[in-house]
Write a protein that holds these residues in place. Structure first.
Motif: not given
Length: 327
Positions: A182, A184, A209-212, A250-253, A256, A324
């Motif tokens: 994680s 985060k 807030n995000s957890n990639p 921050e997280n995206s598809e 990270a 990711k």
């Protein structure tokens, strides 16, 4: 002849053939040109005009040939200069890379020695911390501040021990045990560690807030984020109570991103370019440049991209973009 017809007399004839030929060569008298035109001049001086034409054609051919040779040689010279500049740039990059590797090799050797020497005192401090904790429990000491201090000492010693063991594993050339972690959690641990390092008046905030999830060694990622926070804290330290740093995840598809932002004094364009291109030289007058080297080494290991953004009116934000873990 009758005089009344010609009004002439008889006389002896003379041969004027030489005079006639002279008049003919000089174009005089009956042999002179009746019309003075360009065509007549061309006919008269056609040999001379033909020679002048040949001379002009030869001169034009010579000029064209010389220009072609000059253009060809200039192109070859430009190509040679471009190749030389390209080779020079490659050589500079390789030299810079060699300097990085040399510095990392020296740091690796020094770290191996330090890790070997620090293992024993760290173990001693750990034992003392555990003994102190048991002593406080046995004596029923209710001082919460003292208990909290012992817990923090134990936590810090454990982290130092993990770092020493990691360095020892490097020196033994052991393979990393990667796992899906994680980002985060790593960022939160780094923030907790930097709070004990940074000045107390410095404002440290986070946006987690995000957890990639990424595939990496958690200690190395924590070390990377810690060095980012450490650099930001040193940059904002001169502002006193007005200094602040923010860590965000921050997280995206497919990516990270970890970002660290500070409001420290504005750095020069030369220093920013040095950080972007070299990453092995410190921008601080008393620094060794190891913080950025650690960041670069870990980022390269996990194929992460490093980006810098100069903030207005001051401050700097650094982004570390990881690919990711795909399911």
């Amino acid at each position: 002849m009758p005089k009344e017809l010609t009004k002439s007399d008889w006389s002896i004839a003379s041969d004027f053939l030489g005079v006639q030929k002279l008049f003919e060569n000089l174009k005089l008298g009956p042999y002179s040109d009746k019309e003075a035109s360009l065509l007549a001049l061309a006919k008269r001086f056609q040999k001379e005009l033909f020679l002048v034409f040949l001379l002009i054609c030869g001169l034009l051919f010579h000029i064209i040939r010389v220009n072609q040779l000059v253009f060809k040689r200039t192109k070859e010279l430009r190509t040679a200069i471009s190749q030389r500049d390209a080779m020079s740039e490659i050589a500079k990059k390789r030299l810079k890379r060699l300097t990085q590797l040399e510095k990392r090799g020296m740091v690796s050797q020094i770290s191996s020695v330090l890790a070997h020497e620090l293992k024993q005192p760290i173990s001693s401090v750990t034992n003392y911390a555990k003994g102190l904790s048991k002593y406080l429990s046995k004596t029923n000491n209710s001082d919460e501040i003292l208990h909290e201090a012992v817990r923090e000492i134990d936590r810090g010693i454990r982290r130092a021990g993990d770092i020493v063991e990691k360095v020892r594993s490097y020196s033994k050339s052991s393979k990393d045990q990667l796992s899906v972690i994680s980002l985060k959690d790593c960022a939160q641990k780094a923030i907790d560690s930097i709070k004990a390092f940074a000045p107390s008046q410095l404002k440290i905030s986070s946006n987690l807030n995000s957890n990639p999830q990424i595939e990496a060694d958690p200690l190395e990622i924590e070390l990377l984020i810690f060095n980012l926070l450490k650099n930001a804290a040193e940059a904002a330290e001169s502002l006193g109570e007005n200094g602040s740093i923010i860590c965000a995840v921050e997280n995206s598809e497919t990516q990270a991103i970890v970002s660290v932002k500070d409001n420290g004094p504005r750095i020069s364009s030369e220093q920013l370019e040095k950080m972007k291109s070299a990453l092995q030289e410190s921008v601080k007058p008393d620094g060794l440049g190891l913080g950025l080297s650690i960041i670069l080494a870990i980022a390269e290991k996990y194929r992460a991209r490093i980006d810098f953004e100069q903030l207005e009116p001051q401050g700097l934000q650094i982004f570390i973009t990881f690919p990711k873990q795909q399911k």
